[in-house]
Design a protein around this motif. Sequence first.
Motif, mmCIF file in Angstrom:
data_model
loop_
_atom_site.group_PDB
_atom_site.id
_atom_site.type_symbol
_atom_site.label_atom_id
_atom_site.label_comp_id
_atom_site.label_asym_id
_atom_site.label_seq_id
_atom_site.Cartn_x
_atom_site.Cartn_y
_atom_site.Cartn_z
ATOM 1 N N GLN A 319 21.904 22.993 11.279
ATOM 2 C CA GLN A 319 21.648 23.183 12.705
ATOM 3 C C GLN A 319 22.894 23.508 13.519
ATOM 4 N N GLY A 320 24.049 23.064 13.069
ATOM 5 C CA GLY A 320 25.271 23.289 13.839
ATOM 6 C C GLY A 320 25.837 24.688 13.706
ATOM 7 N N ALA A 321 25.323 25.477 12.766
ATOM 8 C CA ALA A 321 25.860 26.817 12.530
ATOM 9 C C ALA A 321 25.210 27.816 13.476
ATOM 10 N N ASP A 322 26.033 28.504 14.274
ATOM 11 C CA ASP A 322 25.494 29.456 15.241
ATOM 12 C C ASP A 322 25.754 30.902 14.856
ATOM 13 N N SER A 323 26.339 31.107 13.663
ATOM 14 C CA SER A 323 26.654 32.457 13.229
ATOM 15 C C SER A 323 26.689 32.527 11.711
ATOM 16 N N VAL A 324 26.408 33.707 11.181
ATOM 17 C CA VAL A 324 26.506 33.909 9.739
ATOM 18 C C VAL A 324 27.949 33.750 9.272
ATOM 19 N N ASP A 325 28.891 33.846 10.211
ATOM 20 C CA ASP A 325 30.311 33.727 9.885
ATOM 21 C C ASP A 325 30.823 32.284 9.938
ATOM 22 N N ALA A 326 29.924 31.319 10.119
ATOM 23 C CA ALA A 326 30.345 29.919 10.244
ATOM 24 C C ALA A 326 31.055 29.416 8.996
ATOM 25 N N ILE A 327 30.670 29.943 7.832
ATOM 26 C CA ILE A 327 31.289 29.547 6.566
ATOM 27 C C ILE A 327 32.125 30.704 6.042
ATOM 28 N N GLY A 328 33.368 30.420 5.670
ATOM 29 C CA GLY A 328 34.244 31.451 5.134
ATOM 30 C C GLY A 328 34.142 31.558 3.624
ATOM 31 N N ILE A 329 34.114 32.809 3.136
ATOM 32 C CA ILE A 329 34.094 33.089 1.694
ATOM 33 C C ILE A 329 35.322 33.926 1.375
ATOM 34 N N GLN A 330 36.239 33.364 0.597
ATOM 35 C CA GLN A 330 37.472 34.072 0.246
ATOM 36 C C GLN A 330 37.290 34.837 -1.066
ATOM 37 N N HIS A 331 37.537 36.132 -1.008
ATOM 38 C CA HIS A 331 37.388 36.995 -2.172
ATOM 39 C C HIS A 331 38.703 37.101 -2.946
ATOM 40 N N PRO A 332 38.655 37.587 -4.174
ATOM 41 C CA PRO A 332 39.866 37.635 -4.998
ATOM 42 C C PRO A 332 41.027 38.421 -4.392
ATOM 43 N N ASP A 333 40.732 39.404 -3.524
ATOM 44 C CA ASP A 333 41.816 40.178 -2.912
ATOM 45 C C ASP A 333 42.433 39.472 -1.718
ATOM 46 N N GLY A 334 41.977 38.237 -1.436
ATOM 47 C CA GLY A 334 42.524 37.463 -0.332
ATOM 48 C C GLY A 334 41.773 37.623 0.966
ATOM 49 N N SER A 335 40.903 38.617 1.064
ATOM 50 C CA SER A 335 40.133 38.813 2.288
ATOM 51 C C SER A 335 39.086 37.710 2.424
ATOM 52 N N VAL A 336 38.745 37.398 3.669
ATOM 53 C CA VAL A 336 37.771 36.343 3.946
ATOM 54 C C VAL A 336 36.576 36.920 4.684
ATOM 55 N N MET A 337 35.419 36.673 4.154
ATOM 56 C CA MET A 337 34.168 37.044 4.795
ATOM 57 C C MET A 337 33.699 35.826 5.583
ATOM 58 N N GLY A 338 33.646 35.944 6.904
ATOM 59 C CA GLY A 338 33.290 34.793 7.720
ATOM 60 C C GLY A 338 34.524 34.117 8.292
ATOM 61 N N SER A 339 34.399 32.823 8.565
ATOM 62 C CA SER A 339 35.446 32.084 9.269
ATOM 63 C C SER A 339 36.713 31.881 8.444
ATOM 64 N N GLN A 340 37.830 32.328 8.999
ATOM 65 C CA GLN A 340 39.135 32.105 8.364
ATOM 66 C C GLN A 340 39.501 30.627 8.409
ATOM 67 N N LYS A 341 38.988 29.915 9.419
ATOM 68 C CA LYS A 341 39.328 28.507 9.614
ATOM 69 C C LYS A 341 38.430 27.557 8.825
ATOM 70 N N SER A 342 37.349 28.086 8.259
ATOM 71 C CA SER A 342 36.415 27.221 7.529
ATOM 72 C C SER A 342 36.023 27.842 6.196
ATOM 73 N N VAL A 343 37.041 28.151 5.386
ATOM 74 C CA VAL A 343 36.781 28.713 4.059
ATOM 75 C C VAL A 343 36.280 27.606 3.142
ATOM 76 N N LYS A 344 35.079 27.756 2.633
ATOM 77 C CA LYS A 344 34.479 26.738 1.768
ATOM 78 C C LYS A 344 34.099 27.285 0.388
ATOM 79 N N ILE A 345 34.201 28.609 0.221
ATOM 80 C CA ILE A 345 33.943 29.221 -1.088
ATOM 81 C C ILE A 345 35.124 30.128 -1.416
ATOM 82 N N ARG A 346 35.681 29.937 -2.612
ATOM 83 C CA ARG A 346 36.793 30.775 -3.067
ATOM 84 C C ARG A 346 36.424 31.332 -4.438
ATOM 85 N N ILE A 347 36.468 32.648 -4.546
ATOM 86 C CA ILE A 347 36.126 33.304 -5.804
ATOM 87 C C ILE A 347 37.413 33.518 -6.585
ATOM 88 N N ASP A 348 37.540 32.797 -7.695
ATOM 89 C CA ASP A 348 38.800 32.749 -8.445
ATOM 90 C C ASP A 348 38.607 33.317 -9.858
#
Length: 360
Positions: A319-348
């Motif tokens: 309920q607290g998420a107001d955007s699809v970008d609320a959760i950050g997903i860090q890709h292997p090239d270092g780019s982040v899809m979504g929030s830079q401040k709330s990266v919760k998935i890292r693809i390693d």
Amino acid sequence: MKRIARCVAAAMAVGLAWAAGAGGPAEAAAKKTFKIGYNVYIGFMPLSWMQSSGVMKKWSEKYGVDVQLVQINDYVAGINQFIAGDLDAVGLTNMDQLVMPAAGGVDSSLFLITDYSNGNDAIVSKTAKSVKELRGEELHLLQFSVSHYLLNRALALNGMKLSDVKTTNISDAEITAAFVTQPAMKHAVAWKPMVPDMVKGAKGSEIIFDSSKIPGEIMDIFIAKTETLKDHPEFAKAFVGAWYETLGKLKAGGAEAEPVRTALAPALGTDDAGLTSQIDTTHFFFGAQEAADFLTAPKTKEIWDYVRTFCFEQGLYGQGADSVDAIGIQHPDGSVMGSQKSVKIRIDPSFTKLAAEGKL
């Protein structure tokens, strides 16, 4: 395998409980035993042979750790054990990494992809011959699971939306019997081993869409808490090394694969023909380089965007998420899809790359 996205609020509560009880850096540094949980599903079951054959023990000894492979009969319970800290790593789908650990506030890293569904998940119908014929119809499925995601993608590829159909929730334990015995239940979405039984048991039914039409989108992966992986890369190296040795035997076929296949069939509750059927609709990453290439491909970024958009639109961020970008997903090239401040998935892909280079 119960491939389901459960209530985010519950996952968050468990995640907070883990955070409150976690040990400090000194405790982490001393850790030597690691537990990896997996569920009964074709993409994970090679672990049963890894354990019984001694392959896991051999690789554990190489890295000076004790990696214990634990079969979890309840998929959701296994993920909760991971969130709570009772498991160091767990097998699950990419979608469930997002809506359970990540949405619950747990920072986790994908360090091994085993496969993707390539026909295991399907829409079965007694009357429709195409997805477009489902407009205005009722479909039974396990809501907020990858079955729900599959339906959403099937509709989108045919110019439709979820609002164009009605979905009714039903458990994976009930769906086969209900589809076979209830004439009014015309359409359903499920996965193997239920799908073949549904098609065989309900006269005139057929598969009108399956996951081979969306290759790579339903991934089976192993994740660990990012901090654990950073402090103890040796357990992941041992696990990944044992995994690729096992897949090498399975890929070789013939006498070399026979011990693995002999163990897998009964573990999956099937015979050799049934095992072949499940393998044929599962795209195993038999080669580490192929797996590394997939994890780093631009197309895989698109897949994560499809998945996160579906999850947010279904309210699975909480309920607290107001955007699809609320959760950050860090890709292997270092780019982040979504929030830079709330990266919760890292693809390693680093461990897979070491395997590809023969450096494990």
